[in-house]
Scaffold this motif. Structure first.
Motif, short mmCIF file in Angstrom:
data_model
loop_
_atom_site.label_atom_id
_atom_site.label_comp_id
_atom_site.label_asym_id
_atom_site.label_seq_id
_atom_site.Cartn_x
_atom_site.Cartn_y
_atom_site.Cartn_z
N MET A 11 0.85 -1.18 0.00
CA MET A 11 0.00 0.00 0.00
C MET A 11 0.89 1.24 0.00
O MET A 11 2.00 1.21 0.53
N GLY A 12 0.36 2.32 -0.55
CA GLY A 12 1.16 3.53 -0.60
C GLY A 12 0.32 4.79 -0.44
O GLY A 12 -0.91 4.75 -0.53
N TRP A 13 1.02 5.88 -0.16
CA TRP A 13 0.42 7.20 -0.12
C TRP A 13 1.16 8.10 -1.11
O TRP A 13 2.39 8.09 -1.17
N PHE A 70 5.26 10.61 -4.83
CA PHE A 70 5.29 9.55 -3.83
C PHE A 70 5.53 10.15 -2.45
O PHE A 70 6.34 11.07 -2.29
N VAL A 71 4.84 9.61 -1.45
CA VAL A 71 5.03 10.05 -0.07
C VAL A 71 5.58 8.91 0.78
O VAL A 71 6.63 9.06 1.42
N ALA A 72 4.88 7.77 0.81
CA ALA A 72 5.28 6.66 1.66
C ALA A 72 4.63 5.38 1.15
O ALA A 72 3.61 5.42 0.47
N LEU A 86 -1.32 7.05 7.81
CA LEU A 86 -0.17 7.92 7.59
C LEU A 86 -0.17 8.96 8.71
O LEU A 86 -1.00 9.88 8.70
N GLN A 87 0.71 8.78 9.66
CA GLN A 87 0.87 9.76 10.74
C GLN A 87 1.82 10.84 10.27
O GLN A 87 2.96 10.56 9.89
N MET A 88 1.35 12.06 10.30
CA MET A 88 2.13 13.19 9.79
C MET A 88 2.40 14.16 10.92
O MET A 88 1.47 14.75 11.48
N ASN A 89 3.65 14.30 11.27
CA ASN A 89 4.06 15.21 12.34
C ASN A 89 4.92 16.34 11.77
O ASN A 89 5.43 16.24 10.66
N SER A 90 5.08 17.37 12.56
CA SER A 90 5.92 18.52 12.17
C SER A 90 5.56 18.99 10.76
O SER A 90 6.44 19.20 9.91
N LEU A 91 4.29 19.16 10.53
CA LEU A 91 3.82 19.52 9.20
C LEU A 91 4.32 20.90 8.78
O LEU A 91 4.46 21.81 9.62
N LYS A 92 4.58 21.02 7.49
CA LYS A 92 5.07 22.26 6.91
C LYS A 92 4.08 22.74 5.84
O LYS A 92 3.36 21.93 5.26
N PRO A 93 4.09 24.02 5.54
CA PRO A 93 3.20 24.52 4.48
C PRO A 93 3.39 23.78 3.16
O PRO A 93 2.42 23.58 2.42
N GLU A 94 4.60 23.35 2.88
CA GLU A 94 4.85 22.63 1.63
C GLU A 94 4.27 21.22 1.61
O GLU A 94 4.32 20.54 0.58
N ASP A 95 3.73 20.77 2.73
CA ASP A 95 3.03 19.48 2.76
C ASP A 95 1.58 19.62 2.29
O ASP A 95 0.88 18.62 2.14
N THR A 96 1.14 20.84 2.07
CA THR A 96 -0.22 21.07 1.60
C THR A 96 -0.44 20.40 0.26
O THR A 96 0.31 20.62 -0.70
N ALA A 97 -1.46 19.54 0.20
CA ALA A 97 -1.73 18.77 -1.02
C ALA A 97 -2.98 17.92 -0.79
O ALA A 97 -3.48 17.81 0.34
N VAL A 98 -3.43 17.32 -1.87
CA VAL A 98 -4.42 16.25 -1.75
C VAL A 98 -3.64 14.95 -1.63
O VAL A 98 -2.76 14.67 -2.45
N TYR A 99 -3.98 14.17 -0.61
CA TYR A 99 -3.28 12.93 -0.34
C TYR A 99 -4.13 11.75 -0.79
O TYR A 99 -5.32 11.67 -0.46
N TYR A 100 -3.49 10.84 -1.53
CA TYR A 100 -4.17 9.69 -2.10
C TYR A 100 -3.59 8.39 -1.55
O TYR A 100 -2.36 8.23 -1.48
N CYS A 101 -4.47 7.47 -1.25
CA CYS A 101 -4.08 6.13 -0.86
C CYS A 101 -4.10 5.25 -2.11
O CYS A 101 -4.95 5.44 -3.00
N ALA A 102 -3.19 4.28 -2.16
CA ALA A 102 -3.12 3.40 -3.32
C ALA A 102 -2.81 1.98 -2.88
O ALA A 102 -2.12 1.78 -1.87
N ALA A 103 -3.28 1.00 -3.66
CA ALA A 103 -3.06 -0.40 -3.35
C ALA A 103 -2.60 -1.16 -4.58
O ALA A 103 -3.10 -0.94 -5.69
N ASP A 104 -1.66 -2.06 -4.37
CA ASP A 104 -1.17 -2.95 -5.42
C ASP A 104 -2.09 -4.16 -5.49
O ASP A 104 -2.37 -4.77 -4.46
#
Length: 127
Positions: free
Chosen positions: A34-36, A47-49, A81-99
């Motif tokens: 699985m991915g984000w 790609f994020v993770a 997806l645990q996101m800490n220490s968020l920055k303005p550049e993390d602003t986006a639409v986040y998508y989950c994906a599966a193989d």
């Protein structure tokens, strides 16, 4: 019908945290990688993770390493997806994906690896 549904997005101040969830319906992905990914306005999908089918290996983009953590629950029905220490550049639409392929490793950073995608959840980080 197979669906991936993301949740947990929202507006947060810089330095704050959010936890995204991705729930699958129609089938389980307990033996699937699985991915984000995310897409910011005017930018390409990136790609994020990702997490391996076993859950034993995780992969991160350099831009989020040390701040984001991907995990999957014991029943492997939901990916987080645990996101800490968020920055303005993390602003986006986040998508989950599966193989679609079970027990398949490799190419975690590539969109082509993934067969199923969620609709996305908006994350906005204010400065």
């Amino acid at each position: 019908q197979v669906q991936l549904v993301e949740s947990g997005g929202g507006l947060v101040q810089a330095g704050g945290s959010l936890r995204l969830s991705c729930a699958a319906s129609g089938r389980t992905f307990s033996m699937n990688a699985m991915g984000w990914f995310r897409q910011a306005p005017g930018k390409e999908h990136e790609f994020v993770a990702a997490i391996s089918w076993s859950g034993g290996s995780t992969y991160y983009a350099d831009s989020v390493k040390g701040r984001f953590t991907i995990s999957r629950d014991n029943a492997r029905i939901t990916v987080y997806l645990q996101m800490n220490s968020l920055k303005p550049e993390d602003t986006a639409v986040y998508y989950c994906a599966a193989d679609d392929r079970e027990y398949y490793s490799g190419n975690y950073m590539y969109q082509g690896k993934y067969d199923y995608w969620g609709q996305g959840t908006q994350v906005t980080v204010s400065s």
